[in-house]
Design a protein around this motif. Structure first.
Motif, PDB file in Angstrom:
ATOM      1  N   TYR A 103      43.269  35.480  11.698  1.00  0.00           N
ATOM      2  CA  TYR A 103      41.827  35.626  11.876  1.00  0.00           C
ATOM      3  C   TYR A 103      41.255  34.603  12.848  1.00  0.00           C
ATOM      4  O   TYR A 103      40.318  34.897  13.572  1.00  0.00           O
ATOM      5  N   ASP A 104      41.824  33.400  12.875  1.00  0.00           N
ATOM      6  CA  ASP A 104      41.263  32.359  13.737  1.00  0.00           C
ATOM      7  C   ASP A 104      41.578  32.559  15.213  1.00  0.00           C
ATOM      8  O   ASP A 104      41.184  31.764  16.052  1.00  0.00           O
ATOM      9  N   ARG A 105      42.249  33.659  15.547  1.00  0.00           N
ATOM     10  CA  ARG A 105      42.538  33.973  16.956  1.00  0.00           C
ATOM     11  C   ARG A 105      41.895  35.294  17.389  1.00  0.00           C
ATOM     12  O   ARG A 105      42.345  35.935  18.333  1.00  0.00           O
ATOM     13  N   MET A 106      40.825  35.681  16.709  1.00  0.00           N
ATOM     14  CA  MET A 106      40.172  36.968  16.982  1.00  0.00           C
ATOM     15  C   MET A 106      39.136  36.931  18.086  1.00  0.00           C
ATOM     16  O   MET A 106      38.687  37.972  18.534  1.00  0.00           O
ATOM     17  N   GLU A 107      38.728  35.764  18.522  1.00  0.00           N
ATOM     18  CA  GLU A 107      37.659  35.657  19.516  1.00  0.00           C
ATOM     19  C   GLU A 107      37.898  36.527  20.756  1.00  0.00           C
ATOM     20  O   GLU A 107      36.960  37.163  21.249  1.00  0.00           O
ATOM     21  N   PRO A 108      39.125  36.621  21.284  1.00  0.00           N
ATOM     22  CA  PRO A 108      39.341  37.485  22.456  1.00  0.00           C
ATOM     23  C   PRO A 108      39.036  38.969  22.187  1.00  0.00           C
ATOM     24  O   PRO A 108      38.659  39.695  23.101  1.00  0.00           O
ATOM     25  N   ALA A 109      39.175  39.413  20.946  1.00  0.00           N
ATOM     26  CA  ALA A 109      38.831  40.808  20.614  1.00  0.00           C
ATOM     27  C   ALA A 109      37.338  41.031  20.797  1.00  0.00           C
ATOM     28  O   ALA A 109      36.909  42.028  21.390  1.00  0.00           O
TER      29      ALA A 109
END
Length: 156
Positions: A103-109
């Motif tokens: 979840y902590d790597r969702m910003e690019p989505a």
């Protein structure tokens, strides 16, 4: 780096059963798990069940704080009881993509959706939401988690 396929849909308004709180980013994860259990139990006590996977909708309040609605889609609006209340996911045009991983790597989505909207002469129209397609309890490896990100928009 993950590549995001952006899909365009026209969604129908969806009634939901949710818990709501304003939280700092660090508080969100632990709060979500408790609320999904509470909402599912409240639905079961009413003789009802979720009509889809859990979701969370994030309304930005201030730096690092969000008003979070967490729960499930339901077949029909519910009556409020014990911290669980009715809400809805809006109908209309949305762009969607699926994030694979933690979840902590969702910003690019989110960035991919915003970029698509702006490239197509649109503007973001309200808070996005995340649909959790994989349960961390069933899939403990964050690399296997899949989350759909949905962003309402409108054309200028």
């Amino acid at each position: 780096m993950q590549t995001y396929e952006v899909r365009v849909r026209n969604r129908n308004e969806q009634p939901t059963a949710v818990a709501v709180a304003t939280l700092d980013v660090a508080e969100i994860g632990p709060w979500l798990g408790r609320q999904y259990r509470a909402v599912a139990e409240a639905l079961a006590a009413r003789g009802s069940a979720p009509a889809g996977p859990p979701f969370a909708r994030y309304h930005h309040e201030s730096e690092g704080r969000f008003r979070v609605e967490a729960g499930f889609p339901v077949a029909a609006a519910i009556e409020p009881a014990g911290g669980v209340r009715p809400s809805r996911l809006p109908g209309g045009p949305v762009v969607e993509t699926v994030h694979a991983g933690p979840y902590d790597r969702m910003e690019p989505a989110y960035g991919a959706l915003a970029c698509w909207v702006h490239e197509h002469d649109g503007e973001l129209a309200g808070a996005a939401w995340e649909v959790y397609l994989t349960s961390p309890e069933a899939q403990p490896d964050p690399g296997g988690w899949r989350t759909e990100v949905v962003q309402p928009y409108r054309i200028h």
